[in-house]
Design an enzyme around this catalytic site. Structure first.
Site, mmCIF file in Angstrom:
data_model
loop_
_atom_site.group_PDB
_atom_site.id
_atom_site.type_symbol
_atom_site.label_atom_id
_atom_site.label_comp_id
_atom_site.label_asym_id
_atom_site.label_seq_id
_atom_site.Cartn_x
_atom_site.Cartn_y
_atom_site.Cartn_z
ATOM 1 N N ARG A 194 0.750 -1.078 0.392
ATOM 2 C CA ARG A 194 -0.145 -0.064 0.065
ATOM 3 C C ARG A 194 1.184 1.199 -0.541
ATOM 4 N NH1 ARG A 194 -3.080 -3.023 3.826
ATOM 5 N NH2 ARG A 194 -4.800 -3.596 2.030
ATOM 6 N N LYS A 244 3.820 11.928 -10.936
ATOM 7 C CA LYS A 244 2.982 11.176 -12.115
ATOM 8 C C LYS A 244 3.858 9.106 -12.139
ATOM 9 C CE LYS A 244 1.800 14.078 -15.378
ATOM 10 N NZ LYS A 244 1.020 14.249 -16.789
ATOM 11 N N GLU A 252 12.258 19.310 -24.060
ATOM 12 C CA GLU A 252 11.612 19.395 -23.489
ATOM 13 C C GLU A 252 12.081 20.359 -22.501
ATOM 14 O OE1 GLU A 252 8.391 17.980 -21.925
ATOM 15 O OE2 GLU A 252 8.477 16.362 -22.889
ATOM 16 N N LYS A 307 8.698 23.772 -14.056
ATOM 17 C CA LYS A 307 7.840 22.232 -14.065
ATOM 18 C C LYS A 307 7.420 22.076 -12.135
ATOM 19 C CE LYS A 307 6.337 17.966 -14.804
ATOM 20 N NZ LYS A 307 6.783 16.722 -14.829
ATOM 21 N N ARG A 352 -1.095 23.667 -15.532
ATOM 22 C CA ARG A 352 -0.403 22.684 -15.852
ATOM 23 C C ARG A 352 -0.437 21.829 -17.146
ATOM 24 N NH1 ARG A 352 1.141 17.062 -11.746
ATOM 25 N NH2 ARG A 352 2.474 16.850 -13.165
ATOM 26 N N ASN A 401 1.927 20.828 -22.496
ATOM 27 C CA ASN A 401 2.044 20.408 -23.429
ATOM 28 C C ASN A 401 1.869 21.271 -24.613
ATOM 29 O OD1 ASN A 401 0.769 17.957 -21.465
ATOM 30 N ND2 ASN A 401 -1.214 18.852 -21.547
ATOM 31 N N HIS A 424 2.418 19.359 -27.654
ATOM 32 C CA HIS A 424 1.826 18.093 -27.478
ATOM 33 C C HIS A 424 1.151 17.750 -28.145
ATOM 34 C CE1 HIS A 424 5.263 17.830 -24.102
ATOM 35 N NE2 HIS A 424 4.868 16.681 -24.507
ATOM 36 N N HIS A 467 1.811 14.385 -29.899
ATOM 37 C CA HIS A 467 1.266 12.969 -29.414
ATOM 38 C C HIS A 467 0.415 12.354 -30.846
ATOM 39 C CE1 HIS A 467 1.055 13.572 -24.894
ATOM 40 N NE2 HIS A 467 1.997 12.781 -25.019
ATOM 41 N N HIS A 499 9.815 10.689 -28.348
ATOM 42 C CA HIS A 499 9.092 10.858 -28.071
ATOM 43 C C HIS A 499 9.049 12.614 -28.471
ATOM 44 C CE1 HIS A 499 5.425 13.339 -25.267
ATOM 45 N NE2 HIS A 499 6.576 13.238 -24.657
HETATM 46 N N1 LIG Z 1 5.782 10.511 -15.262
HETATM 47 C C1 LIG Z 1 5.599 11.791 -15.902
HETATM 48 O O1 LIG Z 1 5.124 12.708 -15.704
HETATM 49 C C2 LIG Z 1 6.806 11.558 -17.694
HETATM 50 C C3 LIG Z 1 6.903 12.196 -18.010
HETATM 51 C C4 LIG Z 1 7.029 12.303 -19.574
HETATM 52 C C5 LIG Z 1 7.637 11.024 -19.688
HETATM 53 N N2 LIG Z 1 7.044 9.929 -19.230
HETATM 54 C C6 LIG Z 1 7.397 8.165 -19.566
HETATM 55 O O2 LIG Z 1 9.692 8.793 -19.403
HETATM 56 C C7 LIG Z 1 9.292 7.978 -20.444
HETATM 57 C C8 LIG Z 1 10.370 8.246 -21.480
HETATM 58 O O3 LIG Z 1 11.558 8.482 -20.448
HETATM 59 P P1 LIG Z 1 13.153 8.135 -21.298
HETATM 60 O O4 LIG Z 1 13.005 8.893 -22.958
HETATM 61 O O5 LIG Z 1 13.945 8.806 -20.046
HETATM 62 O O6 LIG Z 1 12.947 7.195 -21.867
HETATM 63 P P2 LIG Z 1 13.764 5.661 -21.598
HETATM 64 O O7 LIG Z 1 13.297 4.945 -19.937
HETATM 65 O O8 LIG Z 1 13.267 4.447 -21.810
HETATM 66 O O9 LIG Z 1 15.578 5.872 -21.466
HETATM 67 C C9 LIG Z 1 15.795 6.079 -23.093
HETATM 68 C C10 LIG Z 1 16.900 4.978 -23.122
HETATM 69 O O10 LIG Z 1 18.466 5.467 -22.616
HETATM 70 C C11 LIG Z 1 19.056 4.709 -21.826
HETATM 71 N N3 LIG Z 1 19.792 5.136 -20.234
HETATM 72 C C12 LIG Z 1 18.865 5.849 -19.191
HETATM 73 N N4 LIG Z 1 19.990 7.034 -19.087
HETATM 74 C C13 LIG Z 1 20.982 6.517 -20.247
HETATM 75 C C14 LIG Z 1 22.089 6.871 -19.566
HETATM 76 N N5 LIG Z 1 22.671 7.741 -18.068
HETATM 77 N N6 LIG Z 1 23.505 6.733 -20.247
HETATM 78 C C15 LIG Z 1 23.038 5.766 -21.077
HETATM 79 N N7 LIG Z 1 22.340 5.127 -22.034
HETATM 80 C C16 LIG Z 1 20.959 5.194 -20.551
HETATM 81 C C17 LIG Z 1 17.492 3.452 -21.463
HETATM 82 O O11 LIG Z 1 18.217 2.059 -20.740
HETATM 83 C C18 LIG Z 1 17.019 3.413 -22.629
HETATM 84 O O12 LIG Z 1 17.341 3.090 -23.400
HETATM 85 C C19 LIG Z 1 8.294 7.147 -20.847
HETATM 86 O O13 LIG Z 1 7.247 5.928 -20.798
HETATM 87 C C20 LIG Z 1 6.863 8.276 -20.902
HETATM 88 O O14 LIG Z 1 6.216 8.172 -21.568
HETATM 89 C C21 LIG Z 1 7.054 10.592 -17.688
#
Ligand SMILES: NC(=O)c1ccc[n+]([C@@H]2O[C@H](COP(=O)([O-])OP(=O)(O)OC[C@H]3O[C@@H](n4cnc5c(N)ncnc54)[C@H](O)[C@@H]3O)[C@@H](O)[C@H]2O)c1
Length: 1590
Positions: free
Chosen positions: A131, A153, A195, A255, A269, A273, A276, A280, A292
């Site tokens: 929980r 999030k 971003e 942010k 908030r 976007n 986006h 998207h 993305h």
């Molecule tokens: N929660 C939120 O508010 C929010 C906001 C934006 C995006 N997201 C989510 O985030 C995700 C995308 O995140 P991302 O772009 O970080 O992608 P990711 O986590 O897939 O990382 C991208 C790649 O880089 C590699 N990597 C990460 N750090 C590294 C480092 N320091 N050195 C070498 N390789 C490294 C990872 O293994 C992966 O292959 C999506 O699922 C998206 O939905 C969430």
């Protein structure tokens, strides 16, 4: 070591929980352990991140735990697979199971170390485990740092969509360690920068300005490894590092501020976007191929354009956004190659995107909401704004139309506007204002890459400061009066590809004086991108050096980068060669007043180029207070010493070429337009357009020094003006053409525009473009040597709805938009090409000129789905250029290639002759070789310009002789295929025969060969080995078709590499494959590809372990002649189980590069090699595929361990196909493998995987592996690996395991007892080890028995023969188009469609006929005439076959004319001509070269005394040509027709009925089993039986 770092803290939701810095791992361990006490700490990360940082975390935690005196908590780590697919229910369950197994309790602290995937997934686990437990975010991607880790999030994806299940769960800490970014791939960094840019764009202009000017510096921070923990303390932090941290912190700050105000996303908030809504939708189509941030980047530009179209946002802001995103490597439009190469790119239609946008959280009801920028740093509303679909659609459309309402008169309208500033004047004004004293407000500055880098550089030199006013409309420059400094040590001035900036700044930098070199920098370095580093700067540097400046070339002589010592400019006499660029002259002129002595500038070295630009500089210098004098009648300029004085305001003149469009619109629509900032005082030639052209056409023109007003005559009353010389304003001729199209009067309504020959070599051949596009409106023209004539027509008679192709040329688009204002429904196809000079033209047309503009969606062209071969980027439609020695067979190969690709062929020699009206030899005799080479290079450029797509072009052998032509070819090869046709020199010599006896070029041909060979290699990106002489043709034809299809994007890949299918390859383990070639049919039985083990190749007399490129090329070519299967090219190293030396990586990659040049389909690359080399190779792979392989020979690798996951992750990233090979000790090891593969395949977008275990214990894995299983064959010298099985063995095993159920196949017909079909198919099944059977089913009619057979679950398929070919049709669910057209079925195939089994009827008889003709006489091609004898069912198949071969005329002979007539009616589109006798062709038409008889043998005779049969006359065959005769009669083997052919036309190929039967049987076999039929074995069995019975 001091591990207490300097930390920047940001607060969120009232707590300072975000800690930012560099090299924080020990700090993180300490902070977590001391402030979040727990019994267990669990760190979750992915394989990519683990390899870099896991051990450091383990160490740090262990050290801190050891310090504790109380009970020691546990530290555990869990590594998972990277990638979005891990963010799933299964991924969550996996971590939860781990936590439960490890008995973690409620006091656990979970650490999420990784990108957004890890953060989202682990955050959600933490939110629900027990929980809710405490967790810590340690983001390692930039995106995670600035976005996903902040805000709480968390979520996972489900098949229904992304992020649909999750929770808000705030982390205890977010540790931002920017040093993690050093290992992040740059593409991921850019992804995060999207971003960052977005946040600055909506919130903070200062931050945005810093981002737009500092891209290079920010990249430095991640590209230069920070050794020795540099950056942990402020004292060791580099400027770049500080900047990076401040950028990250700035973004997080915004942010967290927004989150704090609006945690649950209700209004404010939504602003984050921006980009986006559209982004998207794009992402939904392109995922997972585009990231993305990349999609949001494109979305931001579209959304900014929506704002611009609404009149809310200025173009200046859109331009800044575009340039800033580009500076961080992000795509900004759908035209970006990264987008167009995505498999889904064709799905980016406007309607589809709007449809996807319909389901957006932000929408209110049906209305879409978009975050609308009002300027950089601010939004229109404090929330997303509702926008109509029509507006979004307009912005998204590629094409536009001007909405014309001819019923209204626009007569009284008076438009007043300014057009974009002139680029030349903008650049000069920037330098002058910066060097001047005081402050100047620059108005109407053009925002371009040039001006942007110029400003950044001047700031770097501390020469001036800049500020924007009026939302970016005004630039306030505070000049530094010529005081400049060397930039901070280590900072290079980066100029991209901005040519003007590079030239002007070279002299500006030499103004820096020694006393100003304060910042430890000893010299100013200016540099640029790769293209810039090739552009010349030599003459300017020579002049400055001769004047005492110290300038050194850091890389290549004559080009940037330059190091310029701070010595000040000496002055006195400066001599400059000014025949290359007037910008060198302007550069010195602009800086000359600040020299130590007054400058006398002497221009030397021939005619001075572009004098008007020199005059422009001098005139502008005068405005800033310095008066230059020119010695009369000379090229000597005298510049006094002095300081420029800034005028309070300087309005940059509008670009005069751009100005012609609004003025022309006034002229054509009968309205008035006043342009500010351009008038009679202008130095730009095009400024004369209004007076010299428009006034003559009947417009009222009022021009003051700085303003021009044009009022057009009533609509339709423009006058044709006879001749106009537009030499002084060439760019304006397109505008004039648009007007001339509707101009009347004079002789034949003619407007004759001359003096514009140079417009043939602009962005496109503009004269031709105008001629072709005006023709679409029904306007006639005539091309002249130096221009064209346009014959005007009344405007209301022009064709409406013309769709104008713009050749990506801004001037074509804008000129036709002028015509579009009075010709309704005109479409301008590529609206974005105006971006080069007037990006907001369409918005200005609407918002400033008052014409409505609408978006048009064109049908999307076939997008090139793939990358390139041998080059970084390529459109599949690019023309193929052939080069190679004379006599290498370029014309032969080119002609066959163009036939195979259905493209036009251009022979450059023929082109040359047509153009110059003189043969090549004659031209050389008259003008000499140098003149010929120059003319030849010009022709090459023209051909590329005119036929750059859709052609095959063969060049003369000597085209590589000049560096100029080589440059053109090399440049072309960057985006298009240039093929080097290779042929053995001995063969060439003997082929050219006598010709070579007289050395054509005054030297022996072998010498010419030696000299040119390296040039061919250097210019081409592909090699084609031509072996016509060796095999006489058939194999060469097949290989030409395969090779050229490969390079234009239709590679011969193995079709069975697909989900639900099984594919195999056989490895050739020979030192020399030649002796094996004759066994190739046996060796390749059943398989889908052959592997060439290049590491095992050894030339007979070669020393060393590395085969030469020439040997490998010959081996590949030989293999191609023996098999049409795709090749897998493998250079296996010793440590991976092969024979290639481990320490020769470079040689290995050279061979792999060779494979790309040879058009090999699959390249095996070992992932243990350097990642850089692999990525470089992959960037050039084009249409070849990479098998990324890993072999564990130690036997220690376990499929359940993290190491396999990380190898898998790496291989999936680098390859198109993953190959992992382990070793089995027990049967269990195979189950583990199977489990791994099943899981890996579950991931979205999973790559095909070859996974096997070596050793006898591993045989099970070889049986079950689905993709490209390696198989052996008894004929091979050795097995390529222990445990290998043969293809047939595997099929048998699959059957026993229930994976390949036995099927029953049948022949339906009556009588069929003597049919060869059972022999044919059963022989095939046997050789392949397939468990199926083929049986006869002889029935009286199509009754119950047949129906029951069709319905049986093990029914595999059936052949159908007489008399049931029509009767079975009612039992079938569907007919193929061929069966439909022929009206009969001979093959039944059960297929699964939509989950149901249905029965398909096909007809392969026609294919049998066509393939027999093709294989016996490949050179026949599309016959001019063919003959069919008979008019029954088989005749129908024959006609269909001939039609598909492209026969231009089909004679049809049948005894009963009415039956023949019925056939004519059944094939209304076929060119059938009925004939009554067999020796006369109607209307003296051509005699047939293909004859197909479909009547029984007994119905024909060559005996004139036999009255019952048709007499076959001698004249049936034209013995002088090649031809092919097919007798479908099955018995006897040699029919009267074949007998006659043998004696009357020995050159003709003869095909027996049984041979056609075999061909169609092979096709049936392949359709039923999905395997190639082992033709050699099958045909042997069938023919043996056939002749035995005969
Ligand atoms: N929660 C939120 O508010 C929010 C906001 C934006 C995006 N997201 C989510 O985030 C995700 C995308 O995140 P991302 O772009 O970080 O992608 P990711 O986590 O897939 O990382 C991208 C790649 O880089 C590699 N990597 C990460 N750090 C590294 C480092 N320091 N050195 C070498 N390789 C490294 C990872 O293994 C992966 O292959 C999506 O699922 C998206 O939905 C969430």
């Amino acid at each position: 070591m001091d591990t207490v770092p300097d930390i920047l803290k940001v607060s969120i939701l009232g707590r300072e929980s975000i800690h930012c810095g560099f090299h924080l791992i020990p700090y993180i361990a300490r902070t977590v352990l001391t402030t979040l006490p727990a019994s267990v700490y669990v760190l979750v990360t992915d394989t990519n991140v683990a390899q870099f940082y896991l051990s450091a975390f383990e160490k740090a935690f262990s050290a801190e735990i050891n310090k504790l005196s109380s009970a020691k908590p546990r530290f555990l780590s869990r590594i998972i697979l990277p990638g979005e697919t891990t963010k799933s229910r299964e991924g969550k369950a996996d971590i939860e199971d781990f936590l439960l197994l490890e008995r973690c309790t409620r006091d656990t602290v979970i650490l999420a170390l990784g990108g957004g995937v890890i953060g989202d997934l682990v955050g959600f686990v933490a939110a629900t485990f027990m929980r809710g437990v405490r967790f810590v975010q340690i983001p390692t991607t930039l995106l995670a740092m600035v976005d996903s880790s902040v805000g709480g999030k968390t979520a996972i994806d489900t098949p229904a969509g992304k992020n649909l299940i999750g929770a808000f769960w705030q982390p205890e800490y977010i540790f931002i360690d920017a040093a993690f970014l050093e290992s992040l791939p740059e593409r991921e960094f850019s992804n995060g920068m999207a971003e960052v840019v977005k946040t600055a764009a909506i919130w903070d202009e200062t931050e945005f300005t810093s981002l737009e000017t500092n891209a290079q510096l920010i990249y430095n921070a991640i590209r230069t490894p920070s050794t020795g923990y540099a950056g942990r303390h402020i004292s060791t932090r580099s400027t770049s590092q500080s900047l990076l941290l401040s950028v990250i912190r700035g973004s997080i700050y915004v942010k967290s501020h927004i989150v704090t105000i609006d945690e649950r996303e209700t209004g404010l908030r939504n602003l984050v976007n921006f980009g986006h809504t559209i982004g998207h939708a794009i992402e939904a189509v392109l995922t997972p191929h585009m990231l993305h941030g990349e999609c949001v980047s494109i979305g931001m530009i579209f959304e900014a354009e929506v704002a611009r179209a609404m009149g809310v946002l200025k173009q200046v802001a859109v331009g800044r956004l575009v340039r800033c995103l580009r500076a961080y490597g992000l795509p900004v439009s759908l035209a970006d190659q990264r987008v167009s190469r995505c498999p889904g790119a064709r799905g980016l239609g406007v309607d589809r995107l709007l449809d996807i946008m319909r389901v957006d959280k932000k929408n209110s009801g049906p209305q879409k909401k978009v975050v609308i920028l009002s300027r950089i740093g601010a939004t229109y509303e404090q929330k997303a704004t509702a926008v109509d679909d029509a507006l979004i659609a307009k912005v998204l459309s590629e094409a536009v139309t001007v909405k014309v309402d001819l019923s209204t008169t626009l007569g009284t309208q008076h438009v007043k506007m300014a057009t974009p500033g002139s680029k030349s004047i903008s650049n000069r004004a920037l330098v002058l204002a910066a060097l001047a004293q005081g402050t100047c407000k620059l108005k109407n500055l053009l925002h371009s890459d040039d001006t942007q880098v110029m400003m950044a550089a001047l700031q770097e030199l501390k020469g001036a400061s800049f500020a924007w006013e009026d939302g970016g409309e005004t630039l306030v420059v505070t000049g530094g009066a010529g005081a400049l400094q060397v930039p901070t040590a280590g900072t290079e001035i980066y100029l991209g590809n901005a040519g003007t900036a590079a030239r002007f700044l070279t002299t500006v930098c030499s103004l820096v004086s020694p006393s100003a070199a304060t910042n430890a920098g000893t010299a100013t370095v200016i540099t640029g991108n790769a293209r810039m580093k090739q552009r010349p700067i030599g003459p300017l540097v020579d002049a400055l050096r001769a004047n005492g400046s110290e300038i050194t070339y850091n890389e290549s002589e004559g080009c940037l980068p330059l190091s310029i010592a701070p010595k000040g400019l000496q002055g006195g006499v400066i001599r400059l060669a000014a025949s290359v660029s007037s910008q060198y002259v302007s550069s010195i002129l602009l800086c000359a007043p600040y020299a130590r002595e007054a400058v006398t500038l002497e221009l030397v070295g021939g005619a001075v180029i572009s004098q008007p630009y020199i005059d422009m500089t001098i005139a502008m210098m005068r405005t800033f207070g310095v008066i230059v004098t020119r010695d009369p009648g000379t090229d000597i300029y005298r510049i006094p010493q002095g300081t420029y004085m800034n005028p309070a305001q300087y309005a940059i003149e509008s670009d005069a070429s751009s100005a012609t469009y609004p003025l022309a619109i006034a002229a054509i629509t009968g309205t008035t337009c006043t342009l500010e900032n351009i008038g009679s005082a202008s130095l730009q030639g095009d400024a004369r357009f209004a007076v010299d052209v428009l006034a003559r056409m009947g417009c009222e023109v009022v021009q003051t020094a700085n303003e021009t007003t044009v009022t057009g005559p009533k609509r339709g009353e423009l006058k044709a003006i006879g001749e106009v010389d537009m030499e002084p304003m060439t760019d304006a001729f397109l505008t004039a053409c648009a007007l001339a199209a509707v101009a009347q009067g004079g002789e034949g309504n003619t407007t004759r525009i001359i003096g514009i020959a140079n417009q043939r070599v602009k962005e496109c051949n503009r004269i031709k473009a105008m001629i072709d596009q005006l023709a679409k409106f029904g306007v006639q023209t005539k091309e002249l040597d130096d221009g064209l004539e346009v014959y005007g027509r009344p405007f209301n008679t022009l064709t409406r709805g013309a769709s104008v192709h713009c050749y990506d040329d801004h001037r074509v688009a804008m000129a036709f938009s002028v015509l579009g204002t009075i010709v309704p429904d005109t479409i301008i196809e590529e609206k974005r090409c105006v971006e080069k000079t007037w990006p907001n033209w369409w918005d200005d047309l609407e918002n400033k000129i008052g014409l409505k503009v609408g978006g048009i969606e064109l049908p999307r062209a076939e997008s090139s789905t793939a990358a390139t071969s041998g080059t970084p980027s390529r459109a599949a439609s690019a023309s193929v250029i052939l080069i190679g020695m004379r006599g290498s067979g370029k014309t032969h190969v080119g002609t066959l290639a163009s036939a195979a690709l259905s493209r036009r062929f251009i022979d450059a020699d023929a082109y040359f002759e047509a153009k110059h009206n003189i043969g090549v030899r004659e031209f050389v005799r008259v003008n000499g070789w140098p003149a010929f080479r120059t003319a030849e290079t010009e022709s090459l450029k023209e051909i590329i310009q005119e036929a750059g797509t859709g052609h095959v072009i063969s060049m003369g052998g000597g085209i590589v002789e000049t560096p100029q032509a080589r440059d053109v070819l090399k440049n072309y090869a960057k985006t298009g295929p240039v093929v080097h046709v290779l042929r053995d020199i001995e063969e060439i010599v003997s082929y050219l025969g006598d010709e070579t006896a007289r050395p054509a070029y005054g030297e022996p041909i072998t010498e010419v060969f030696k000299r040119r060979e390296p040039w061919f290699v250097e210019c081409a990106n592909y090699d084609f080995s031509n072996h016509i002489t060796v095999d006489g043709g058939e194999a060469t034809n097949a290989e030409i078709s395969r090779f050229f299809k490969h390079i234009i994007g239709q590679p011969n890949l193995a079709e069975n590499v697909a989900a639900g299918k099984r594919s195999y390859f056989v490895a050739l383990t020979y030192p020399d494959v030649m002796p094996a070639l004759r066994h190739m049919s046996d060796l390749t039985t059943g398989v889908d590809a052959v592997e060439l083990r290049v590491d095992l190749l050894r030339a007979p007399d070669a020393l060393g372990a590395i085969p030469s490129q020439a040997y490998v090329t010959a081996q590949v070519a030989a293999l191609r002649r023996a098999t049409s299967l795709p090749i897998i090219f493998t250079v296996r190293t010793i440590s991976q189980g092969g024979a290639f030396p481990d320490n020769s990586e470079k040689d290995a990659f050279e061979l792999l590069g060779l494979a790309l040049r040879l058009g090999v389909e699959y390249i095996d690359v070992e992932i243990s090699a350097s990642e850089r080399l692999i990525t470089e190779l992959a960037a050039r792979k084009g249409f070849s595929q990479i098998i990324a392989s890993w072999h564990d020979w130690s036997g220690k690798m376990k499929w359940t361990e993290d190491v396999v996951r990380s190898k898998y992750a790496l291989a999936s990233r680098l390859g198109d196909i993953v190959k992992i090979v382990g070793k089995a000790d027990t049967l269990q090891d195979n189950f583990a493998l199977h489990d791994f593969v099943a899981k890996a395949n579950l991931q979205r977008g999973a790559k095909p995987i070859i996974a096997i275990n070596m050793g006898v214990e591993g045989q099970m894995s070889r049986i079950l592996n689905a993709t490209l299983s390696p198989v052996t064959h008894p004929l091979l010298p050795s097995k390529a690996a222990p445990g290998q099985l043969s293809f047939a063995q595997i099929q048998k095993a699959l059957n026993l395991l229930g994976q390949l159920p036995a099927r029953r196949y049948f022949l339906f017909g009556n009588p069929i007892a003597h049919s060869m079909s059972p022999t044919l198919h059963n022989a095939g099944f046997e050789v392949l080890g397939l468990p199926h059977t083929y049986e006869l089913l002889e029935t009286a009619n199509v009754g119950e028995e047949l129906k029951a057979t069709l319905a049986a679950p093990d029914f595999g398929g059936a052949s159908v023969t007489i008399p049931f070919k029509l009767d079975v049709i009612p039992l079938l669910d569907k007919l193929s188009p061929a069966a439909e057209a022929i009206g009969a079925v001979n093959t039944i195939i059960p297929v699964i469609e939509g989950g149901n089994r249905i029965l398909c009827g096909d007809n392969t008889d026609w294919l049998g006929i066509r393939e027999s003709i093709r294989s016996c006489a490949p050179s026949i091609g599309a016959p001019a005439a063919a003959l069919v004898i008979g008019a029954g069912g088989t005749a129908r198949a024959a006609i269909f076959a001939l039609q598909s071969l492209g026969a231009q005329c089909i004679y049809l002979f049948n005894r009963t004319a009415s039956k023949a007539q019925a056939l004519v009616e059944a094939f209304p589109d076929a060119p059938i001509k009925l004939i009554e006798t067999l020796d006369v062709w109607p209307a003296e038409g051509p005699s047939p070269t293909v004859i197909v008889s479909t009547v029984p043998a007994s119905a024909t005779t060559i005996d004139s005394t036999n009255p019952g049969a048709v007499l076959l006359p001698l004249a049936l065959f034209d013995a002088t040509t090649n031809g092919v005769v097919v007798d479908m009669a099955y018995k006897p083997a040699v029919t009267p027709l074949l007998m006659l052919a043998k004696s009357a036309a020995p050159k003709w190929a003869r095909v027996m009925g049984v041979e056609v039967l075999l061909e169609q049987g092979y096709i049936q076999f392949e359709t039923w089993t999905g395997r190639r039929c082992p033709k050699h074995v099958v045909s042997k069995s069938v023919l043996e039986k056939y002749f035995a019975a005969a």
